[in-house]
Write a protein that holds these residues in place. Sequence first.
Motif, PDB file in Angstrom:
ATOM      1  N   TRP A   1       0.833  -1.202   0.000  1.00 41.41           N
ATOM      2  CA  TRP A   1       0.000   0.000   0.000  1.00 41.41           C
ATOM      3  C   TRP A   1       0.873   1.260   0.000  1.00 41.41           C
ATOM      4  O   TRP A   1       0.592   2.228  -0.705  1.00 41.41           O
ATOM      5  N   GLY A   2       1.948   1.247   0.755  1.00 40.15           N
ATOM      6  CA  GLY A   2       2.871   2.377   0.765  1.00 40.15           C
ATOM      7  C   GLY A   2       3.522   2.593  -0.587  1.00 40.15           C
ATOM      8  O   GLY A   2       3.697   3.733  -1.033  1.00 40.15           O
TER       9      GLY A   2
ATOM     10  N   LEU B   1       0.919   4.178  -2.876  1.00 36.08           N
ATOM     11  CA  LEU B   1       0.769   5.608  -2.583  1.00 36.08           C
ATOM     12  C   LEU B   1       1.965   6.413  -3.086  1.00 36.08           C
ATOM     13  O   LEU B   1       1.795   7.518  -3.617  1.00 36.08           O
TER      14      LEU B   1
ATOM     15  N   SER C   1       1.770   9.285  -5.930  1.00 39.12           N
ATOM     16  CA  SER C   1       2.291  10.624  -5.644  1.00 39.12           C
ATOM     17  C   SER C   1       3.282  11.070  -6.708  1.00 39.12           C
ATOM     18  O   SER C   1       3.261  12.229  -7.136  1.00 39.12           O
TER      19      SER C   1
END
Length: 51
Positions: free
Chosen positions: A19-20, A23, A27
């Motif tokens: 998930w990181g 993201l 970004s």
Amino acid sequence: MDMVEVFIFDVGWVFFAAWGMVLAAISVIAFGRDIRAVTQRTTGERERRLS
């Protein structure tokens, strides 16, 4: 901890790591041009000062 708890713990870590990364990728896709423009602007200002 029994085997099921260890499995859930490991799956949780993998999920949050993935998930990181998602993201971070979103970004970079969303704000990459802005970040690149800032770095190019500061590099250009440095080169003008040195000239």
